[in-house]
Design an enzyme around this catalytic site. Structure first.
Site, mmCIF file in Angstrom:
data_model
loop_
_atom_site.group_PDB
_atom_site.id
_atom_site.type_symbol
_atom_site.label_atom_id
_atom_site.label_comp_id
_atom_site.label_asym_id
_atom_site.label_seq_id
_atom_site.Cartn_x
_atom_site.Cartn_y
_atom_site.Cartn_z
ATOM 1 N N ASP A 119 0.843 -1.183 0.000
ATOM 2 C CA ASP A 119 0.000 0.000 0.000
ATOM 3 C C ASP A 119 0.882 1.239 0.000
ATOM 4 O O ASP A 119 1.718 1.412 0.889
ATOM 5 C CB ASP A 119 -0.930 -0.006 1.219
ATOM 6 C CG ASP A 119 -2.047 1.011 1.078
ATOM 7 O OD1 ASP A 119 -2.416 1.339 -0.069
ATOM 8 O OD2 ASP A 119 -2.534 1.495 2.109
ATOM 9 N N HIS A 126 -3.343 13.926 0.893
ATOM 10 C CA HIS A 126 -3.487 13.023 2.039
ATOM 11 C C HIS A 126 -2.236 13.088 2.923
ATOM 12 O O HIS A 126 -2.331 13.170 4.154
ATOM 13 C CB HIS A 126 -3.727 11.593 1.551
ATOM 14 C CG HIS A 126 -3.757 10.570 2.639
ATOM 15 N ND1 HIS A 126 -4.746 10.530 3.605
ATOM 16 C CD2 HIS A 126 -2.911 9.546 2.930
ATOM 17 C CE1 HIS A 126 -4.519 9.524 4.438
ATOM 18 N NE2 HIS A 126 -3.406 8.911 4.056
ATOM 19 N N ARG A 135 1.783 15.918 13.073
ATOM 20 C CA ARG A 135 3.010 16.649 13.390
ATOM 21 C C ARG A 135 2.759 18.141 13.191
ATOM 22 O O ARG A 135 3.368 18.788 12.324
ATOM 23 C CB ARG A 135 4.174 16.191 12.482
ATOM 24 C CG ARG A 135 4.554 14.725 12.631
ATOM 25 C CD ARG A 135 5.764 14.382 11.760
ATOM 26 N NE ARG A 135 5.539 14.693 10.348
ATOM 27 C CZ ARG A 135 4.880 13.885 9.496
ATOM 28 N NH1 ARG A 135 4.419 12.726 9.907
ATOM 29 N NH2 ARG A 135 4.701 14.241 8.229
ATOM 30 N N GLU A 192 -10.259 3.794 3.903
ATOM 31 C CA GLU A 192 -9.372 4.578 3.036
ATOM 32 C C GLU A 192 -9.767 4.262 1.594
ATOM 33 O O GLU A 192 -9.708 3.107 1.169
ATOM 34 C CB GLU A 192 -7.896 4.236 3.282
ATOM 35 C CG GLU A 192 -7.405 4.694 4.653
ATOM 36 C CD GLU A 192 -5.895 4.605 4.827
ATOM 37 O OE1 GLU A 192 -5.248 3.818 4.106
ATOM 38 O OE2 GLU A 192 -5.368 5.326 5.698
ATOM 39 N N GLU A 194 -9.122 3.981 -2.104
ATOM 40 C CA GLU A 194 -7.892 3.822 -2.877
ATOM 41 C C GLU A 194 -8.171 3.119 -4.201
ATOM 42 O O GLU A 194 -9.213 2.506 -4.400
ATOM 43 C CB GLU A 194 -6.877 2.991 -2.075
ATOM 44 C CG GLU A 194 -6.654 3.526 -0.664
ATOM 45 C CD GLU A 194 -5.432 2.944 0.028
ATOM 46 O OE1 GLU A 194 -4.632 2.268 -0.642
ATOM 47 O OE2 GLU A 194 -5.294 3.189 1.241
ATOM 48 N N ASP A 226 -8.867 0.274 2.228
ATOM 49 C CA ASP A 226 -7.837 -0.133 3.189
ATOM 50 C C ASP A 226 -8.327 0.233 4.600
ATOM 51 O O ASP A 226 -7.974 1.268 5.154
ATOM 52 C CB ASP A 226 -6.532 0.588 2.829
ATOM 53 C CG ASP A 226 -5.396 0.282 3.792
ATOM 54 O OD1 ASP A 226 -5.406 -0.806 4.384
ATOM 55 O OD2 ASP A 226 -4.504 1.139 3.948
ATOM 56 N N ARG A 230 -7.389 3.510 13.543
ATOM 57 C CA ARG A 230 -6.433 4.599 13.780
ATOM 58 C C ARG A 230 -5.807 4.561 15.164
ATOM 59 O O ARG A 230 -4.652 4.967 15.340
ATOM 60 C CB ARG A 230 -7.125 5.952 13.587
ATOM 61 C CG ARG A 230 -7.714 6.169 12.213
ATOM 62 C CD ARG A 230 -6.655 6.140 11.146
ATOM 63 N NE ARG A 230 -7.226 6.400 9.828
ATOM 64 C CZ ARG A 230 -6.576 6.155 8.690
ATOM 65 N NH1 ARG A 230 -5.348 5.661 8.710
ATOM 66 N NH2 ARG A 230 -7.140 6.408 7.531
ATOM 67 N N GLN A 233 -3.271 1.769 15.170
ATOM 68 C CA GLN A 233 -2.190 2.182 14.269
ATOM 69 C C GLN A 233 -1.274 3.223 14.921
ATOM 70 O O GLN A 233 -0.045 3.112 14.848
ATOM 71 C CB GLN A 233 -2.819 2.771 12.992
ATOM 72 C CG GLN A 233 -1.827 3.135 11.900
ATOM 73 C CD GLN A 233 -2.505 3.866 10.732
ATOM 74 O OE1 GLN A 233 -3.731 3.949 10.654
ATOM 75 N NE2 GLN A 233 -1.712 4.388 9.824
ATOM 76 N N THR A 250 -8.757 -5.784 4.237
ATOM 77 C CA THR A 250 -8.671 -4.853 3.109
ATOM 78 C C THR A 250 -9.687 -5.360 2.093
ATOM 79 O O THR A 250 -9.698 -6.549 1.781
ATOM 80 C CB THR A 250 -7.268 -4.869 2.466
ATOM 81 O OG1 THR A 250 -6.295 -4.644 3.487
ATOM 82 C CG2 THR A 250 -7.133 -3.800 1.396
ATOM 83 N N THR A 337 -4.564 6.385 0.286
ATOM 84 C CA THR A 337 -5.791 7.179 0.322
ATOM 85 C C THR A 337 -5.761 8.275 -0.731
ATOM 86 O O THR A 337 -4.784 9.015 -0.828
ATOM 87 C CB THR A 337 -5.952 7.823 1.711
ATOM 88 O OG1 THR A 337 -5.864 6.792 2.691
ATOM 89 C CG2 THR A 337 -7.278 8.549 1.834
ATOM 90 N N GLU A 351 -9.209 12.359 7.885
ATOM 91 C CA GLU A 351 -9.126 13.698 7.298
ATOM 92 C C GLU A 351 -10.475 14.402 7.299
ATOM 93 O O GLU A 351 -10.559 15.594 7.569
ATOM 94 C CB GLU A 351 -8.626 13.614 5.855
ATOM 95 C CG GLU A 351 -7.171 13.242 5.717
ATOM 96 C CD GLU A 351 -6.840 12.953 4.259
ATOM 97 O OE1 GLU A 351 -6.582 13.908 3.520
ATOM 98 O OE2 GLU A 351 -6.863 11.777 3.855
HETATM 99 MN MN MN Z 1 -3.944 2.857 2.812
#
Ligand code: MN
Length: 405
Positions: A119, A126, A135, A192, A194, A226, A230, A233, A250, A337, A351
């Site tokens: 992936d 994104h 960040r 996600e 994709e 996907d 979160r 992750q 997935t 994404t 997002e």
């Molecule tokens: Mn992904």
């Protein structure tokens, strides 16, 4: 390519003769086999080859596309041209029509055996958005991002066909402000949106696959969801990449759109600055004018455009093999994404809700930061096809089921 089939095709279906995506289907009591979508029907290629109307390929009487995918570009092109002939020339109608099955009478299965699953992370919007979310004090893009298509290796064994229920994963997570991690169902389950491509023809170890050889190796495109937990992750990905937060499921669409069907959708990708290293350069424009749509419980919540992707599929393939790792039949590469500059072009809840700070309002009056049990996520896409047509990438659907105790 002529665009008129004797099969009645709803103009808006996107499954005209310009598309002809491949899939694997079964009917009760029958073995799975390969078919092609035309309008609201599946054309049974196993039957068609047994009658001699298409070249006899045992690979069509198979529960996966892998045997046909390994046959290579000439076989793909020959078969596609023949199918167009059979479906547009009225003189074949009598012999072909008995092998058309209403799609509502079949079960569509996972179309190919997934070898490896990679992936990418190739949407600049994104990458910028997640950088800003996670960040806020630093640069949104990491220094390598515009130098190479960043990716992680996913889990091929949990790539499921569209429609497979998605069981909310449990795992270890640490909520912000909590000094201790805890175990339990993910509280930040996400999708996600994709686009993926699947390799047919393998490559030899030690030899990279240049961007120009994309069509010689890649069979077709699918839509990918996907699914991502979160909270799992975020806690586990320090300092390595996604693991259990992604590996539970997935989803892929059940129709694989041939590369040839998407040729009319090719557009110039965004200008790349700095100019990438020579092995990542590609003479041909390989942006794809795919219009994606994401729906939650039937309501459109995002319309990302694939044409805005920074890294293109041939660049991703060139990069994935530059170290000499051989390509295998069934290798699946997903784009990452797909997000655009506007809020309604963001391809995931992370997002769309800005990490939970800006809930999304649904038409039924409820709000979402992340997915709830019972939510159904649908991703679909359209692209320009030949002769001014529109083609559809088969949708990918999944409904969230409660975590198992
Ligand atoms: Mn992904």
């Amino acid at each position: 390519m002529t665009s008129v089939s004797w099969v009645e095709v709803d103009e808006n279906s996107g499954f005209g003769v310009e598309n002809l995506p491949y899939g694997v289907f079964s009917r009760p009591g029958e073995l799975p086999r390969v078919g092609v979508a035309i309008g609201g029907h599946v054309l049974d290629l196993a039957e068609l080859s047994s009658t001699g109307l298409v070249e006899d390929r045992r690979c069509f009487a198979s529960g996966s596309l892998n045997a046909f995918m390994v046959a290579g570009r000439t076989a793909w092109e020959t078969n596609r041209a023949r199918l167009v002939e059979l479906l547009t020339d009225e003189s074949y109608r009598e012999r072909v029509e008995p092998h058309l099955i209403p799609v509502t009478d079949v079960e569509l299965l996972r179309p190919f055996e997934v070898a490896d699953f990679v992936d990418f992370f190739s949407s600049e919007h994104h990458a910028m958005n997640t950088g800003r979310i996670f960040r806020p004090q630093g640069e949104p893009l990491t220094p390598n991002w515009k130098r190479l298509p960043v990716a992680y290796h996913g889990r091929s064994g949990t790539v499921f066909p569209s429609g497979t229920p998605i069981i909310r994963p449990s795992g270890q997570r640490r909520t912000p402000g909590d000094p201790e991690p805890s175990y339990g169902p993910s509280m930040r389950l996400d999708f996600e949106a994709e686009v993926g491509f699947v390799a047919g023809v393998p490559s030899v170890a030690g030899h990279r696959v240049p961007a120009e050889a994309f069509r010689d190796h890649v069979f077709g495109f699918v839509l990918v969801n996907d699914w991502s937990a979160r909270d799992l992750q975020a806690w586990e990905s320090q300092p390595l990449g996604p693991f259990l937060g992604k590996s539970f499921a997935t989803s892929v669409s059940t129709w694989v759109v041939p590369v040839a069907a998407l040729e009319p959708a090719r557009v110039s990708p965004p200008v790349q600055d700095p100019v990438p290293l020579p092995y990542l350069r590609s003479e041909e424009p390989w942006g794809l004018d795919l219009h994606l749509e994401v729906l939650i419980n039937g309501q459109a919540v995002a319309r990302p455009r694939f044409a805005s992707m920074y890294w293109t599929p041939p660049q991703q393939l060139a990069h994935a093999t530059v170290n000499g790792a051989p390509l295998r039949t069934g290798d699946l590469f997903a784009s990452g994404t797909v997000s655009g500059p506007e809020r309604d072009q963001r391809g995931c809840m992370l997002e769309l809700s800005w990490n939970g700070q800006e809930p999304l309002e649904l038409a039924d009056g409820t709000e979402r930061t992340f997915l709830e049990d019972g939510d159904t996520v649908t991703i679909r896409a359209q692209a320009p096809g030949s002769s001014g047509s529109r083609i559809t990438l088969g949708e990918v659907i999944g409904t969230v089921h409660p975590a198992r105790p």
